[in-house]
Design an enzyme around this catalytic site. Structure first.
Site, PDB file in Angstrom:
ATOM      1  CD  GLN A 258      -5.663  -8.224 -10.864  1.00  0.00           C
ATOM      2  OE1 GLN A 258      -6.818  -8.556 -10.063  1.00  0.00           O
ATOM      3  NE2 GLN A 258      -5.524  -7.165 -10.861  1.00  0.00           N
TER       4      GLN A 258
ATOM      5  CG  LEU B 225      -1.883  -1.296   1.190  1.00  0.00           C
ATOM      6  CD1 LEU B 225      -2.812  -1.165   2.614  1.00  0.00           C
ATOM      7  CD2 LEU B 225      -2.640  -1.267  -0.005  1.00  0.00           C
TER       8      LEU B 225
ATOM      9  N   GLY C 244      -1.798   6.433  -2.377  1.00  0.00           N
ATOM     10  CA  GLY C 244      -3.054   6.398  -3.146  1.00  0.00           C
ATOM     11  C   GLY C 244      -4.091   5.504  -2.449  1.00  0.00           C
ATOM     12  CG  HIS C 245      -3.162   1.063  -2.236  1.00  0.00           C
ATOM     13  ND1 HIS C 245      -1.904   0.864  -2.418  1.00  0.00           N
ATOM     14  CD2 HIS C 245      -3.790   0.536  -3.115  1.00  0.00           C
ATOM     15  CE1 HIS C 245      -1.793   0.317  -3.376  1.00  0.00           C
ATOM     16  NE2 HIS C 245      -2.891  -0.023  -3.895  1.00  0.00           N
TER      17      HIS C 245
ATOM     18  N   GLY D 109      -9.866   3.634  -7.485  1.00  0.00           N
ATOM     19  CA  GLY D 109      -8.942   4.690  -7.858  1.00  0.00           C
ATOM     20  C   GLY D 109      -8.970   5.052  -9.263  1.00  0.00           C
TER      21      GLY D 109
HETATM   22  O1  PAF Z   1      -6.602  -2.424  -8.427  1.00  0.00           O
HETATM   23  C1  PAF Z   1      -6.203  -3.279  -7.856  1.00  0.00           C
HETATM   24  O2  PAF Z   1      -5.686  -3.208  -6.684  1.00  0.00           O
HETATM   25  C2  PAF Z   1      -6.738  -4.641  -8.200  1.00  0.00           C
HETATM   26  O3  PAF Z   1      -7.032  -4.773  -9.587  1.00  0.00           O
HETATM   27  C3  PAF Z   1      -8.085  -5.058  -7.663  1.00  0.00           C
HETATM   28  C4  PAF Z   1      -9.341  -4.221  -7.925  1.00  0.00           C
HETATM   29  C5  PAF Z   1      -7.852  -5.113  -6.001  1.00  0.00           C
HETATM   30  C6  PAF Z   1      -8.415  -6.674  -8.032  1.00  0.00           C
HETATM   31  O4  PAF Z   1      -7.326  -7.529  -7.715  1.00  0.00           O
END
Ligand code: PAF
Length: 301
Positions: free
Chosen positions: A81, A53, A56-57, A169
């Site tokens: 992903q 993190l 931004g988070h 975001g």
């Molecule tokens: O933006 C991210 O950190 C990721 O793509 C998410 C939305 C947590 C999905 O794994």
């Protein structure tokens, strides 16, 4: 007499002071905690993340706190992903530090599931969610399957974490639009809120992947934001989209980037800019050394 703003700051500080982060790993525990909050009459905001993190988070947590009484974050590095040659194995796992940051930011609950909790049949056998209307363009064209993985995990996370509002975001604008689309399309009972991109002082959008930049690349990195802003200015000033995009690609290449794309698109449909799909945004993705940077800016109307 304290102003409304003073009171809001005070409420935020009070909430931060009393926050202790509860870390849970199972669906049963996270659902139970949220059910109890709902029974107490609280609304719940959700910030899904992959951890590692940064500010931004934490700004997403702040947004969630503005919109809801209680905040839950998740940390899960989602295998579906990442492409085969991408950084899934090396993606930093920093759960302990992340927990400290979340607690300081006023997040009350952290859901950190193991892969078996999220994918009980294993990632290879999972039911896929895909959003074909938006997922195969821009970054989706360059990273095939990436947004299917995002959509798949986000739907699971929403099923596991029954919050009222989830915050994402705007830096990952395509992701945000895909999530808005699937929530409407699948009637998922959650509100989606977008939060503005948080930038370093020199304009570079904050990202976990900025850590891959060496000192020289870090100096050049704000060039992506500057190039996108330049496209936005040119297009708003009447220059053709094609010319402005090409000029930006040349500028980026000259500054040491390996651009994937610079594209002016409709904000809603992410399709090439046409009179009918205003307002527009400029999207860009470019490699600098080992880091793939993405960013986007609005085109003033
Ligand atoms: O933006 C991210 O950190 C990721 O793509 C998410 C939305 C947590 C999905 O794994």
């Amino acid at each position: 007499v304290p102003s409304a703003q003073d009171k809001s700051v005070q409420r935020t500080q009070d909430k931060a002071r009393r926050t202790r982060l509860n870390v849970v790993h199972s669906i049963v525990e996270v659902r139970d905690a949220i059910r109890r909050w709902h029974e107490e009459g609280h609304t719940v905001g959700f910030v899904p993340t992959m951890g590692n993190l940064h500010e931004g988070h934490l700004s997403l947590v702040a947004h969630a706190r503005e919109r809801a009484d209680r905040v839950v974050a998740s940390i899960f590095v989602n295998p579906t992903q990442f492409g085969e040659n991408e950084d899934f194995d090396t993606y930093p796992r920093t759960l302990e530090e992340d927990g400290g940051k979340l607690e300081a930011a006023g997040c009350e609950l952290l859901f950190a599931p193991a892969a078996e909790e999220v994918y009980p049949y294993g990632p290879a056998h999972t039911t896929h969610i895909t959003v074909p209307a938006l997922a195969h363009t821009l970054c989706g064209a360059i990273r095939p399957g990436h947004f299917d993985g995002v959509a798949t995990v986000v739907v699971r996370l929403f099923n596991m974490v029954p919050a009222d509002v989830a915050v994402f975001g705007e830096k990952d604008y395509q992701q945000l639009q895909i999530i808005r689309f699937l929530v409407k399309d699948l009637a998922v009972p959650i509100e989606i809120a977008g939060a503005p991109t948080v930038r370093e002082a020199d304009g570079l959008a904050m990202s976990s992947r900025n850590a891959y930049l060496n000192a020289e690349e870090r100096q050049a990195a704000p060039g992506l934001y500057q190039a996108l802003q330049d496209v936005a200015r040119r297009v708003a000033g009447g220059e053709s989209v094609d010319r402005a995009e090409k000029a930006a690609l040349a500028t980026l290449a000259g500054a040491g980037f390996r651009p994937d794309y610079v594209a002016v698109r409709g904000t809603e449909d992410l399709a090439p800019a046409k009179a009918h799909n205003r307002p527009w945004r400029v999207f860009g993705a470019a490699w600098l050394g080992q880091a793939r940077l993405i960013d986007n800016v609005p085109v003033p109307d």
